[in-house]
Design a protein around this motif. Structure first.
Motif, mmCIF file in Angstrom:
data_model
loop_
_atom_site.group_PDB
_atom_site.id
_atom_site.type_symbol
_atom_site.label_atom_id
_atom_site.label_comp_id
_atom_site.label_asym_id
_atom_site.label_seq_id
_atom_site.Cartn_x
_atom_site.Cartn_y
_atom_site.Cartn_z
ATOM 1 N N SER A 155 0.712 -1.207 0.026
ATOM 2 C CA SER A 155 0.107 0.039 0.023
ATOM 3 C C SER A 155 0.826 1.519 -0.056
ATOM 4 C CB SER A 155 -0.927 -0.051 1.171
ATOM 5 O OG SER A 155 -0.119 0.004 2.490
ATOM 6 N N THR A 157 2.180 2.877 -2.477
ATOM 7 C CA THR A 157 1.760 3.814 -3.383
ATOM 8 C C THR A 157 0.452 3.555 -3.764
ATOM 9 O OG1 THR A 157 2.232 1.737 -4.942
ATOM 10 C CG2 THR A 157 4.226 3.404 -4.502
ATOM 11 N N GLN A 159 -3.238 4.280 -4.102
ATOM 12 C CA GLN A 159 -4.484 5.490 -4.345
ATOM 13 C C GLN A 159 -5.737 5.090 -4.211
ATOM 14 O OE1 GLN A 159 -3.250 7.692 -8.222
ATOM 15 N NE2 GLN A 159 -1.204 7.777 -7.414
ATOM 16 N N THR A 160 -6.617 5.634 -3.538
ATOM 17 C CA THR A 160 -7.978 5.511 -3.303
ATOM 18 C C THR A 160 -8.839 6.882 -3.607
ATOM 19 O OG1 THR A 160 -7.959 6.139 -0.999
ATOM 20 C CG2 THR A 160 -7.478 3.580 -1.346
ATOM 21 N N GLY A 161 -10.112 6.359 -3.972
ATOM 22 C CA GLY A 161 -10.958 7.321 -4.298
ATOM 23 C C GLY A 161 -12.402 7.023 -4.484
ATOM 24 N N SER A 171 -2.899 1.488 -8.048
ATOM 25 C CA SER A 171 -1.391 1.772 -7.706
ATOM 26 C C SER A 171 -0.824 1.056 -6.623
ATOM 27 C CB SER A 171 -1.258 2.978 -7.462
ATOM 28 O OG SER A 171 -1.676 3.782 -8.692
#
Length: 178
Positions: A155, A157, A159-161, A171
C-alpha cells in the motif's frame, strides 16, 4: 495403505470429515478424519478388519513443530481453533489464544486415527501425522516477514477514491510486494 495415505495426502487443519475418502484422493489433502476414512475403507476393501479411533493425542513442542511448522503457542492455538480442533497448548486452554510470545512445549488435541487387525494382532496407525523438515530457505523467509509488512509494502503507493459513488483502489506496489 498406511504409507500411501501418509506420503500422498497432505493434512488439512480442520476437525471432522470434510471431504471424505474420495475427496482426499482427488485433492491430495484431507483432515485427520478424511485420511483415517481413506485408510479404513481401503483396508476393509482388502479384507482387513479396520476401525476408527477417536481421542486425544499429546505432542511435544518439537513434534508439533515438525508437523505444523509452528513454534509459537499463539500461532498454534489460532491454527487449531480456526479449524475447530479442540486443543490444550502448554497444558492450558485459552479461548482467545492469549499465549503471548510463549513457545509451544506441548499440544494435546482431539484426533482420529486407525486401528487395524492384521494376522490376529491389533496395530494403530496415524496417517495424518507427518513430520516435515523445515528447509533453510523457508526459515530465512519466515525470519524476514513481519506482521503488517506485506500490507505496508503493497500500500506504499496505493491511491484510493470514488467515482460515480463506487470506491476504488489503484496503484498497489506489486514490485515491492514481490
Amino acid at each position: 495403505v498406511y504409507a500411501y495415505v501418509r506420503n500422498n495426502i497432505e493434512n488439512a487443519w480442520m476437525f471432522g470429515v470434510q471431504k471424505g475418502a474420495v475427496g482426499a484422493i482427488v485433492d491430495r489433502s484431507g483432515t485427520a478424519a478424511d485420511q483415517a476414512q481413506l485408510m479404513v475403507e481401503t483396508l476393509r476393501a482388502g479384507g482387513i478388519d479396520a476401525a476408527y479411533l477417536f481421542g486425544t493425542i499429546t505432542l511435544t513442542g518439537e513434534q508439533f513443530r515438525a508437523w505444523s511448522g509452528l513454534t509459537k503457542a499463539t500461532a498454534a492455538c489460532r491454527l487449531l481453533a480456526s479449524g475447530g480442533i479442540a486443543a490444550s497448548i502448554n497444558g492450558v486452554v485459552h479461548g482467545d489464544c492469549a499465549y503471548g510470545w510463549a513457545d509451544v512445549t506441548s499440544v494435546t488435541l482431539a484426533h482420529v486415527w486407525v486401528k487395524a487387525t492384521i494376522g490376529g494382532a491389533d496395530y494403530q496407525f496415524d496417517p495424518a501425522y507427518k513430520p516435515h523438515d523445515l528447509k533453510v530457505g523457508e526459515a530465512t523467509l519466515a525470519a524476514q516477514v513481519t506482521a503488517g509488512g506485506a500490507l505496508a509494502t503493497a500500500s506504499s503507493t496505493l491511491q484510493t477514491g470514488a467515482d460515480l459513488g463506487a470506491s476504488y483502489a489503484t496503484s498497489l506496489n506489486a514490485a515491492g510486494l514481490d
